[in-house]
Design an enzyme around this catalytic site. Structure first.
Site, PDB file in Angstrom:
ATOM      1  N   GLY A 170       0.843  -1.193   0.000  1.00  0.00           N
ATOM      2  CA  GLY A 170       0.000   0.000   0.000  1.00  0.00           C
ATOM      3  C   GLY A 170       0.870   1.231   0.000  1.00  0.00           C
TER       4      GLY A 170
ATOM      5  N   ALA B 222       1.901   5.219   1.394  1.00  0.00           N
ATOM      6  CA  ALA B 222       2.170   5.810   2.703  1.00  0.00           C
ATOM      7  C   ALA B 222       0.850   6.180   3.374  1.00  0.00           C
ATOM      8  CB  ALA B 222       3.044   7.054   2.545  1.00  0.00           C
TER       9      ALA B 222
ATOM     10  N   GLY C  41      -2.897   2.548   5.801  1.00  0.00           N
ATOM     11  CA  GLY C  41      -3.497   1.647   6.778  1.00  0.00           C
ATOM     12  C   GLY C  41      -2.942   0.236   6.713  1.00  0.00           C
TER      13      GLY C  41
ATOM     14  N   HIS D 117       5.006   3.982  16.845  1.00  0.00           N
ATOM     15  CA  HIS D 117       4.610   2.630  16.436  1.00  0.00           C
ATOM     16  C   HIS D 117       4.731   1.655  17.614  1.00  0.00           C
ATOM     17  CE1 HIS D 117       3.694   2.404  12.125  1.00  0.00           C
ATOM     18  NE2 HIS D 117       4.565   3.382  11.945  1.00  0.00           N
TER      19      HIS D 117
ATOM     20  N   ARG E 215       1.580  -0.376  19.461  1.00  0.00           N
ATOM     21  CA  ARG E 215       1.499  -1.841  19.515  1.00  0.00           C
ATOM     22  C   ARG E 215       1.281  -2.327  20.946  1.00  0.00           C
ATOM     23  NH1 ARG E 215       5.693  -1.465  15.933  1.00  0.00           N
ATOM     24  NH2 ARG E 215       7.227  -2.054  17.493  1.00  0.00           N
TER      25      ARG E 215
END
Length: 188
Positions: free
Chosen positions: A27, A29, A32, A68, A72
């Protein structure tokens, strides 16, 4: 059975399904794709491992990495590996595990910065996937849909990424393209 040749790499393809449980997610930038990949791993119910290929070259990248990791949460084991991706995957691999690799284009950047020979690196990853004991989910940025880059390094990057994507898509059982947070299943 067909045959695809990418420089010195040969891929055989046909009606046989791959002998891997790998999922490949492409995908643009902010499309998702990472969230989609993380949800696939969470939904698997397997022990979660995250192999990060990014390097914090500047403060913006450091902030992205930190965000990130915070997003998580504590239920993931994070492994950072900018170059020896197959070595790290081999170390982490095991029954009852799901491994999320994010992302291949950052790995390509790292290999280019180190002036590594791409073909053997890419072939090693493609050859490793069918041997994995873990469920493997791989994320990468699709960079070949825009205009032709105006400089040699950017064109080389685009070409390397495109070749790698073809190899991984050939080995993956499932391939998705993500746009605006919506998955389009391309294979599987």
């Amino acid at each position: 059975m067909g045959r695809v040749v990418l420089d010195d790499l040969v891929i055989l393809h046909g009606n046989l399904s791959p002998m891997t449980s790998a999922t490949f997610i492409l995908g643009g930038a902010r499309s998702g794709k990472s969230r989609f990949a993380e949800n696939l791993v969470i939904d698997s119910g397997l022990q979660r491992h995250y192999v990060a290929t990014g390097r914090a070259w500047d403060e913006e990248m450091r902030a992205r990495i930190d965000q990130h990791q915070a997003d998580r949460g504590e239920f993931w084991t994070t492994h950072e590996e900018p170059l020896d991706l197959v070595g790290k995957l081999s170390d982490v691999d095991g029954e009852g595990r799901a491994i999320l690799v994010d992302c291949l284009t950052l790995w390509v950047t790292n290999l280019m910065m180190e002036e590594r020979d791409m073909a053997p690196e890419f072939a090693a990853l493609a050859a490793w996937l069918p041997k994995a004991k873990a469920r493997v989910v791989i994320v990468s940025n699709e960079v070949g849909l825009g205009i032709v880059p105006d400089n040699r390094m950017a064109r080389d990057f685009r070409d390397h990424a495109g070749r790698l994507h073809q190899l991984i898509a050939a080995e993956a059982a499932d391939v998705y393209f993500i746009a605006a947070g919506l998955p389009l299943k391309m294979k599987g």
